[in-house]
Design a protein around this motif. Sequence first.
Motif, PDB file in Angstrom:
ATOM      1  N   ALA A  24       0.754  -1.295  -0.131  1.00 38.87           N
ATOM      2  CA  ALA A  24      -0.021   0.080  -0.146  1.00 38.87           C
ATOM      3  C   ALA A  24       0.799   1.225  -0.281  1.00 38.87           C
ATOM      4  O   ALA A  24       0.648   2.214  -0.608  1.00 38.87           O
ATOM      5  N   ASP A  25       2.030   1.332   0.718  1.00 34.93           N
ATOM      6  CA  ASP A  25       2.900   2.460   0.818  1.00 34.93           C
ATOM      7  C   ASP A  25       3.589   2.582  -0.609  1.00 34.93           C
ATOM      8  O   ASP A  25       3.677   3.596  -1.158  1.00 34.93           O
ATOM      9  N   ASN A  26       4.017   1.493  -1.324  1.00 35.71           N
ATOM     10  CA  ASN A  26       4.534   1.899  -2.573  1.00 35.71           C
ATOM     11  C   ASN A  26       3.513   2.113  -3.626  1.00 35.71           C
ATOM     12  O   ASN A  26       4.085   3.135  -4.321  1.00 35.71           O
ATOM     13  N   LYS A  31       1.826   7.340  -6.677  1.00 34.04           N
ATOM     14  CA  LYS A  31       0.805   8.247  -6.994  1.00 34.04           C
ATOM     15  C   LYS A  31       1.557   9.440  -6.559  1.00 34.04           C
ATOM     16  O   LYS A  31       1.273  10.499  -7.432  1.00 34.04           O
ATOM     17  N   MET A  32       2.182   9.700  -5.442  1.00 31.78           N
ATOM     18  CA  MET A  32       2.665  11.024  -5.349  1.00 31.78           C
ATOM     19  C   MET A  32       3.718  11.402  -6.407  1.00 31.78           C
ATOM     20  O   MET A  32       3.831  12.407  -6.637  1.00 31.78           O
ATOM     21  N   GLN A  33       4.469  10.405  -6.840  1.00 26.53           N
ATOM     22  CA  GLN A  33       5.556  10.535  -7.729  1.00 26.53           C
ATOM     23  C   GLN A  33       4.710  11.126  -9.222  1.00 26.53           C
ATOM     24  O   GLN A  33       5.385  12.025  -9.847  1.00 26.53           O
ATOM     25  N   ALA A  90      10.241  11.702   2.539  1.00 25.72           N
ATOM     26  CA  ALA A  90       9.613  11.104   3.523  1.00 25.72           C
ATOM     27  C   ALA A  90       9.273   9.676   3.270  1.00 25.72           C
ATOM     28  O   ALA A  90       9.435   8.800   3.765  1.00 25.72           O
ATOM     29  N   ALA A  91       8.372   9.527   2.336  1.00 28.13           N
ATOM     30  CA  ALA A  91       7.764   8.371   2.030  1.00 28.13           C
ATOM     31  C   ALA A  91       8.803   7.327   1.387  1.00 28.13           C
ATOM     32  O   ALA A  91       8.391   6.154   1.596  1.00 28.13           O
ATOM     33  N   GLN A  92       9.475   7.667   0.623  1.00 28.23           N
ATOM     34  CA  GLN A  92      10.379   6.934   0.076  1.00 28.23           C
ATOM     35  C   GLN A  92      11.498   6.312   1.182  1.00 28.23           C
ATOM     36  O   GLN A  92      11.744   5.181   1.159  1.00 28.23           O
ATOM     37  N   GLN A  93      11.677   7.061   2.366  1.00 24.70           N
ATOM     38  CA  GLN A  93      12.427   6.580   3.242  1.00 24.70           C
ATOM     39  C   GLN A  93      11.720   5.686   4.197  1.00 24.70           C
ATOM     40  O   GLN A  93      12.280   4.676   4.436  1.00 24.70           O
TER      41      GLN A  93
END
Length: 186
Positions: A24-26, A31-33, A90-93
């Motif tokens: 789900a995080d991926n 989507k953010m990218q 932050a999401a990538q980390q």
Amino acid sequence: MEESVQDLEKEVSDLKNSLAVSTADNDKLKKMQAEKSSLESEMKKMEEDFEELKTKHALSSAESEEHKSLAADFEELKSKAATLQTDLSAAQQLAAARFKGLTDLKDHLQKVQPELSSLRSEVAELRISKEELTSTTATVRRLEARERDLRSEIAIYKSQVSEKDTEIRALNDKIAQDASQRLAAE
């Protein structure tokens, strides 16, 4: 040992749940990218418009107000892009940390899997041994009860033999007394 098996099965379940959360995080990261790319293209377009408006500004003061509005929009979009960049970082980390955690848990699961299989087979062997022990214990108890019965019978037989011996002695004494009376009478 059964607790250890249950703990390992719980740990496997936790790993599956963590994998679902990471997926789900991926998806959120993708989507953010996409949103970042869209904003960057809008920002580029606005920069071009801004430059175009700069050149036209010299021509018209009425266009100056529109230029100010576009400049404010441009600054706002720049601010949003910076915020999104921070959120994306932050999401990538977070995704990297969760992926590392999942990889570690997967490695741990692979290491523990043989031990889990070994524990399951050991539990099966212990159950068989327990059943055999229960059966043997029941046999021993039956034999002990039979021994008590036989000892009781032996005690009864000894008592009967003792009584018979007493009777035989009494009869022998009586015979000896009769014999001595006959001899005395003769």
